[in-house]
Write a protein that holds these residues in place. Structure first.
Motif, PDB file in Angstrom:
ATOM      1  N   PHE A  48       0.836  -1.208   0.000  1.00 15.53           N
ATOM      2  CA  PHE A  48       0.000   0.000   0.000  1.00 15.53           C
ATOM      3  C   PHE A  48       0.867   1.253   0.000  1.00 15.53           C
ATOM      4  O   PHE A  48       0.573   2.220  -0.709  1.00 15.53           O
ATOM      5  CB  PHE A  48      -0.971   0.009   1.190  1.00 15.53           C
TER       6      PHE A  48
ATOM      7  N   GLY B   2      -5.333  -1.137  -1.045  1.00 13.98           N
ATOM      8  CA  GLY B   2      -4.539  -2.231  -0.475  1.00 13.98           C
ATOM      9  C   GLY B   2      -5.515  -3.320  -0.080  1.00 13.98           C
ATOM     10  O   GLY B   2      -6.426  -3.063   0.727  1.00 13.98           O
TER      11      GLY B   2
ATOM     12  N   ALA C 253      -1.384  -6.105   2.696  1.00 15.71           N
ATOM     13  CA  ALA C 253      -1.368  -4.744   2.123  1.00 15.71           C
ATOM     14  C   ALA C 253      -2.538  -3.896   2.614  1.00 15.71           C
ATOM     15  O   ALA C 253      -2.548  -2.683   2.433  1.00 15.71           O
ATOM     16  CB  ALA C 253      -1.374  -4.804   0.599  1.00 15.71           C
TER      17      ALA C 253
END
Lengths: 341, 84
Positions: free
Chosen positions: A118, A141, A288
């Motif tokens: 991310f 993400g 993420a």
């Protein structure tokens, strides 16, 4: 050409409804709630159903972020999805999400930097807006790690599924917004965190399945040592790129890898551990998704307000690590609920 | 008591949240002081920062008592002072 100032102007997050608690794991496996809590800080995590995949979490998170920014899907110009667990090896989750959102005017792709993804995607997305190429970029993400781990292996009790999304747009210079980034990688140590099979090196076969090569390899000692060092390195290096020091930082939103990381790092940085926003107890390590879910919760729980100086730090397979410094520019309108009160 | 022992004992006490009195050179980190694998990594990273040395995983995992770790750190410091 003048570079533009870029800010987060909308945020959304989504996790599956299904809760897997430590008590559930206690019943299924020989492990105690106390053991999991002490080693990880996790109390419960959200897990997808058999039918759900990464885009099923990412699309509602993205819709929420767009609504918060007051954008229609057709106004989005680019979508970057940080994920290592796309619905399919190809097409990308980014394109799947773009199609499902009806973001018909957007380009889309994935970015895989594992748990650092991310922050990496935020760095890339920021430059697309900063340069003037695009005005409306969606950075997501999202990961469904639960489908790739072995739930009989205690090391996997850390993990959970989730998604978070932010909208990036040009903002007034005085607001500062996304100030700077650091991105690191050490592929020479990539083997300490790895999914051995299913890629082009070792495609899926009966043999890879029989040999258990579709389950993550994770060396506990090496991983923790790397993570602690990476958090320090990312925070120190990214701040060094700005005019700010650790004392100026109001909140650190870290990748929620393990609760145990934050005390030693706070000690080494000479700051209170309370400066780290932690929500791992409810979601586990969502790969993420953990940084945008953390940001989302920090805002909606009023730990983060407009004007605060924020540091993001993330680290994961690759090895990769990343840091960001930003002045927070978004305050939620009424009607945006916190994820799970 | 050596300076290294005094400083390392402080680190162990802080990481484990216990009184320094409980910690002797004979104390085994895992069996006596109930350190888990993450406490041990934290302690090794603490020691690396405090003493300016490098401790490899294999070395860390071969050391069981506080006294063994202190001797290891002292030996590493002595090596560094002769080589520099």
């Amino acid at each position: 050409m003048k570079l533009r100032t870029v800010g987060i102007t909308g945020i959304g997050a989504h996790v599956p409804e299904q809760i897997l608690s430590n008590a559930d794991l206690e019943q299924r496996h020989h492990v105690s709630d106390q053991w999991i809590r002490r080693r990880t800080g996790v109390v419960e995590r959200r897990i997808c159903t058999r039918e759900q995949a990464t885009s099923d979490l990412a699309v509602p998170a993205a819709r929420q972020a767009l609504a918060a920014a007051g954008l229609r899907p057709e106004e989005v110009q680019f979508i970057i999805t940080a994920t290592m667990t796309p619905d399919h090896l190809w097409p990308s989750a980014g394109s799947t999400i773009q199609g499902r959102l009806g973001a018909v005017n957007a380009g889309a792709c994935d970015l895989n930097a594992a748990c650092s993804g991310f922050v990496y995607a935020l760095a890339v997305g920021t430059q697309l807006v900063r340069s003037g190429l695009y005005d409306n970029v969606l950075v997501i993400g999202a990961d469904v790690i639960s489908k790739f781990v072995d739930w009989t292996d205690p090391k996997t009790y850390l993990f959970g599924d989730g998604a978070g999304a932010v909208v990036l747009q040009p903002i007034a210079d005085r607001e500062e917004g996304l100030i700077d980034f650091m991105l690191g990688s050490d592929g020479s140590r990539g083997d300490i965190l790895q999914l051995p099979a299913g890629g082009s090196r070792r495609p899926s076969s009966h043999e890879t399945l029989d040999q258990g090569l579709h389950r993550p390899v994770m060396d506990g000692y090496d991983t923790f040592e790397f993570a602690a060092t990476a958090v320090m390195d990312s925070i120190e290096k990214v701040l060094a790129r700005t005019s700010y020091s650790i004392e100026d930082v109001d909140l650190i939103v870290p990748h929620q890898a393990n609760q145990r990381l934050f005390r030693p790092v706070a000690k080494w940085l000479g700051i209170s551990v309370d400066k780290f926003f932690v929500n791992i107890e409810r979601y586990g390590n969502t790969v993420a998704a953990s940084v945008p879910i953390g940001l989302y919760e920090a805002v909606h729980r009023k730990r983060l307000k407009k004007g605060d100086l924020v540091v993001l730090t993330a680290f994961g397979a690759g090895l990769t690590w990343a840091g960001a410094v930003l002045r927070w520019t978004y305050s939620p309108n009424d009607g945006h609920e916190i994820l799970h009160p | 008591m050596s300076d290294v022992f005094v400083r390392f004992r402080q680190m162990v006490a802080a990481v484990r949240g216990i009184d320094e009195d409980r910690i002797t050179p004979e104390s085994r980190l895992v069996e006596d002081l109930e350190a888990d694998s993450i406490d041990i990594v934290e302690l090794m990273l603490d020691a690396e920062r405090e003493f300016g040395i490098n401790i490899e995983k294999q070395e860390a995992q071969s050391l069981r008592t506080v006294g063994e770790i202190v001797s290891f750190i002292e030996a590493r410091l002595a090596e560094q002072s002769t080589s520099s």
